[in-house]
Scaffold this motif. Sequence first.
Motif, PDB file in Angstrom:
ATOM      1  N   MET A  80     -16.366 -13.859  -3.521  1.00  0.00           N
ATOM      2  CA  MET A  80     -16.882 -12.534  -3.648  1.00  0.00           C
ATOM      3  C   MET A  80     -16.543 -11.740  -2.381  1.00  0.00           C
ATOM      4  N   LYS A  81     -16.039 -10.528  -2.537  1.00  0.00           N
ATOM      5  CA  LYS A  81     -15.731  -9.671  -1.392  1.00  0.00           C
ATOM      6  C   LYS A  81     -17.004  -8.957  -0.943  1.00  0.00           C
ATOM      7  N   ILE A  82     -17.203  -8.950   0.377  1.00  0.00           N
ATOM      8  CA  ILE A  82     -18.399  -8.352   0.971  1.00  0.00           C
ATOM      9  C   ILE A  82     -17.971  -7.388   2.065  1.00  0.00           C
ATOM     10  N   LYS A  83     -18.550  -6.180   2.056  1.00  0.00           N
ATOM     11  CA  LYS A  83     -18.324  -5.226   3.133  1.00  0.00           C
ATOM     12  C   LYS A  83     -19.360  -5.492   4.217  1.00  0.00           C
ATOM     13  N   LEU A  84     -18.884  -5.786   5.432  1.00  0.00           N
ATOM     14  CA  LEU A  84     -19.796  -5.995   6.558  1.00  0.00           C
ATOM     15  C   LEU A  84     -20.029  -4.661   7.254  1.00  0.00           C
ATOM     16  N   LYS A  85     -21.301  -4.355   7.486  1.00  0.00           N
ATOM     17  CA  LYS A  85     -21.678  -3.063   8.048  1.00  0.00           C
ATOM     18  C   LYS A  85     -22.024  -3.181   9.526  1.00  0.00           C
ATOM     19  N   LEU A  86     -21.832  -2.081  10.249  1.00  0.00           N
ATOM     20  CA  LEU A  86     -22.167  -2.036  11.664  1.00  0.00           C
ATOM     21  C   LEU A  86     -23.680  -2.188  11.811  1.00  0.00           C
ATOM     22  N   PRO A  87     -24.122  -3.215  12.545  1.00  0.00           N
ATOM     23  CA  PRO A  87     -25.563  -3.429  12.722  1.00  0.00           C
ATOM     24  C   PRO A  87     -26.148  -2.498  13.777  1.00  0.00           C
ATOM     25  N   ARG A  88     -27.453  -2.291  13.692  1.00  0.00           N
ATOM     26  CA  ARG A  88     -28.179  -1.510  14.698  1.00  0.00           C
ATOM     27  C   ARG A  88     -28.776  -2.495  15.697  1.00  0.00           C
ATOM     28  N   TYR A  89     -28.428  -2.331  16.980  1.00  0.00           N
ATOM     29  CA  TYR A  89     -28.935  -3.224  18.021  1.00  0.00           C
ATOM     30  C   TYR A  89     -29.993  -2.581  18.901  1.00  0.00           C
ATOM     31  N   GLY A  90     -30.324  -1.340  18.647  1.00  0.00           N
ATOM     32  CA  GLY A  90     -31.374  -0.664  19.406  1.00  0.00           C
ATOM     33  C   GLY A  90     -31.927   0.472  18.580  1.00  0.00           C
ATOM     34  N   MET A  91     -33.159   0.845  18.840  1.00  0.00           N
ATOM     35  CA  MET A  91     -33.801   1.884  18.034  1.00  0.00           C
ATOM     36  C   MET A  91     -33.049   3.209  18.086  1.00  0.00           C
ATOM     37  N   ASN A  92     -32.435   3.523  19.219  1.00  0.00           N
ATOM     38  CA  ASN A  92     -31.745   4.808  19.368  1.00  0.00           C
ATOM     39  C   ASN A  92     -30.260   4.730  19.037  1.00  0.00           C
ATOM     40  N   MET A  93     -29.768   3.567  18.679  1.00  0.00           N
ATOM     41  CA  MET A  93     -28.345   3.399  18.382  1.00  0.00           C
ATOM     42  C   MET A  93     -27.999   4.091  17.069  1.00  0.00           C
ATOM     43  N   GLU A  94     -27.021   4.984  17.125  1.00  0.00           N
ATOM     44  CA  GLU A  94     -26.559   5.698  15.930  1.00  0.00           C
ATOM     45  C   GLU A  94     -25.116   5.363  15.580  1.00  0.00           C
ATOM     46  N   GLU A  95     -24.325   4.991  16.599  1.00  0.00           N
ATOM     47  CA  GLU A  95     -22.920   4.686  16.388  1.00  0.00           C
ATOM     48  C   GLU A  95     -22.427   3.765  17.491  1.00  0.00           C
ATOM     49  N   ALA A  96     -21.223   3.217  17.286  1.00  0.00           N
ATOM     50  CA  ALA A  96     -20.600   2.359  18.292  1.00  0.00           C
ATOM     51  C   ALA A  96     -19.090   2.460  18.144  1.00  0.00           C
ATOM     52  N   THR A  97     -18.393   2.133  19.214  1.00  0.00           N
ATOM     53  CA  THR A  97     -16.932   2.087  19.214  1.00  0.00           C
ATOM     54  C   THR A  97     -16.495   0.633  19.092  1.00  0.00           C
ATOM     55  N   ILE A  98     -15.570   0.368  18.185  1.00  0.00           N
ATOM     56  CA  ILE A  98     -15.009  -0.976  18.063  1.00  0.00           C
ATOM     57  C   ILE A  98     -13.995  -1.135  19.195  1.00  0.00           C
ATOM     58  N   VAL A  99     -14.204  -2.121  20.064  1.00  0.00           N
ATOM     59  CA  VAL A  99     -13.313  -2.283  21.216  1.00  0.00           C
ATOM     60  C   VAL A  99     -12.354  -3.471  21.075  1.00  0.00           C
ATOM     61  N   LYS A 100     -12.657  -4.408  20.173  1.00  0.00           N
ATOM     62  CA  LYS A 100     -11.760  -5.562  19.989  1.00  0.00           C
ATOM     63  C   LYS A 100     -12.089  -6.259  18.676  1.00  0.00           C
ATOM     64  N   TRP A 101     -11.065  -6.663  17.963  1.00  0.00           N
ATOM     65  CA  TRP A 101     -11.222  -7.521  16.786  1.00  0.00           C
ATOM     66  C   TRP A 101     -10.805  -8.933  17.175  1.00  0.00           C
ATOM     67  N   HIS A 102     -11.667  -9.916  16.908  1.00  0.00           N
ATOM     68  CA  HIS A 102     -11.353 -11.316  17.183  1.00  0.00           C
ATOM     69  C   HIS A 102     -10.693 -11.987  15.980  1.00  0.00           C
TER      70      HIS A 102
END
Length: 79
Positions: free
Chosen positions: A1-23
């Motif tokens: 089954m294909k699953i879309k992984l979503k950007l998690p929230r790591y802090g109450m004020n976090m609204e967005e993040a920059t992807i800096v590296k794919w492993h």
Amino acid sequence: MKIKLKLPRYGMNMEEATIVKWHKQPGDAIQEGDPLYEMETEKVTQVVEATGNGTMVEILVQVDGIAEVGQAVCIVESA
């Protein structure tokens, strides 16, 4: 089954993040606990780990791309 992984929230004020590296790249096998990507917020750089086994299918947000919390960043095929 294909699953879309979503950007998690790591802090109450976090609204967005920059992807800096794919492993992992499309076609790579993924094991639970493997690092998938690194994201950077205003305060911290965080490594996001796989929560299950499978295969990376597609990267939806490239390096230096900005994703909002809850936005799909990649697609994986679960094992």
